[in-house]
Write an enzyme that holds these catalytic residues in place. Structure first.
Site, PDB file in Angstrom:
ATOM      1  N   SER A 174     -24.088 -22.368 -56.835  1.00  0.00           N
ATOM      2  CA  SER A 174     -25.121 -21.864 -57.740  1.00  0.00           C
ATOM      3  C   SER A 174     -26.427 -22.597 -57.461  1.00  0.00           C
ATOM      4  CB  SER A 174     -24.707 -22.058 -59.205  1.00  0.00           C
ATOM      5  OG  SER A 174     -24.501 -23.425 -59.485  1.00  0.00           O
ATOM      6  N   CYS A 175     -27.499 -22.107 -58.039  1.00  0.00           N
ATOM      7  CA  CYS A 175     -28.807 -22.695 -57.770  1.00  0.00           C
ATOM      8  C   CYS A 175     -29.735 -22.407 -58.948  1.00  0.00           C
ATOM      9  CB  CYS A 175     -29.388 -22.101 -56.491  1.00  0.00           C
ATOM     10  SG  CYS A 175     -30.964 -22.799 -55.975  1.00  0.00           S
ATOM     11  N   SER A 176     -30.770 -23.210 -59.075  1.00  0.00           N
ATOM     12  CA  SER A 176     -31.755 -23.002 -60.128  1.00  0.00           C
ATOM     13  C   SER A 176     -32.261 -21.561 -60.123  1.00  0.00           C
ATOM     14  CB  SER A 176     -32.937 -23.953 -59.932  1.00  0.00           C
ATOM     15  OG  SER A 176     -34.029 -23.570 -60.743  1.00  0.00           O
ATOM     16  N   VAL A 177     -32.379 -20.978 -61.308  1.00  0.00           N
ATOM     17  CA  VAL A 177     -32.859 -19.598 -61.433  1.00  0.00           C
ATOM     18  C   VAL A 177     -34.300 -19.468 -60.938  1.00  0.00           C
ATOM     19  CG1 VAL A 177     -33.280 -17.713 -63.068  1.00  0.00           C
ATOM     20  CG2 VAL A 177     -31.272 -19.149 -63.331  1.00  0.00           C
TER      21      VAL A 177
END
Length: 276
Positions: A174-177
């Site tokens: 996952s990653c920062s939006v």
């Protein structure tokens, strides 16, 4: 080095400390670091720190807290309001540096409170060949990337995690939006929440690896190339849901999923300047 040798190097590097904080996201990299720290120091000398913020989903935060508790360590939660920083709120190329700077500073504050003599994170060797301004912030704040110390790459991490029985050894990253928006775009809570809902919907439809990139009111969906046909088969339902969220146009990226897609707009000179 063999995988067993890399594991031994990682554990030996942790044993030089008495008590550590692990920056824990619930992803496979930080989960492996947490497991190695437990093996090196025991559960009573390891604290997992899970940060929540407006730029990550609550579900990821809750899963990380739950997993940390399953591994029988003390789990400390903290809230970081990244959008209070103007560089981050305006999604400047330097925002990645400032997000990590804020995070590691919070970790250092907590290290004093929990009497830890080191902060460990989950950076891997692959990160050295990507655009990672956060590495500079890590070095400035003195955090230790245990997996890099042991020369571990992504495949090493997955293989070792599977060997050690970690349930999330093949978890999707996952990653920062903020990565869903073009640089130099003001980030609002409304726009961020819209992306979170759009991606959650697609994951519910079976697209585990997905990004919804946003340009004004256009949503551009990225899924792995082998899933393009499957997504197109659900185009009508997806379009209807996205329009209900407020997007005016819904498109599909024909090149498929690519991590860090928005970084393609940055010049080599800009990337170099931000990582020195």
């Amino acid at each position: 080095m063999t995988l067993a040798e890399k594991k031994a190097v990682a554990i030996d590097s942790i044993k030089q400390y008495q008590r550590v904080l692990v920056a824990f996201s619930g992803g496979i990299d930080s989960t492996l670091v947490l497991k190695l720290a437990i093996e090196a120091l025991g559960t009573t000398n390891v604290v997992a720190v899970v940060a929540n913020s407006e730029l990550f989903t609550n579900s990821e935060f809750e899963k990380a807290v739950s997993l940390g508790k399953q591994l029988d360590v003390e789990v400390v939660t903290t809230q970081i309001d990244y959008l209070t920083n103007d560089e981050i709120r305006h999604n400047m190329p330097a925002s990645w540096y400032w997000m990590k700077k804020m995070f590691y500073q919070r970790m250092n504050d907590l290290a004093g409170e929990y009497h830890a003599d080191a902060i460990l994170d989950g950076m891997i060797m692959d990160d050295n060949s990507d655009f990672r301004p956060g590495l500079k912030a890590r070095d400035e704040e003195g955090a230790i990337s245990t997996l890099q110390v042991a020369d571990m790459y992504k495949q090493d991490v997955r293989d070792l995690a599977a060997q050690m029985g970690l349930s999330n050894w093949n978890k999707v990253a996952s990653c920062s939006v903020s990565s869903r928006f073009p640089y130099n775009t003001v980030l609002t809570l409304e726009a961020i929440e819209r992306v979170k809902q759009a991606e959650a919907y697609l994951r519910q439809q079976g697209f585990a690896t997905v990004r919804v990139r946003v340009q004004e009111m256009t949503a551009r969906i990225e899924v792995p190339s082998e899933q393009l046909a499957a997504l197109l088969a659900e185009a009508a339902d997806i379009d209807r849901y996205f329009r209900e969220l407020g997007y005016q146009y819904v498109t599909l990226d024909l090149m498929g999923f690519k991590s860090g897609r928005m970084n393609d707009t940055l010049t080599k000179e800009t990337k170099l300047a931000l990582t020195k």
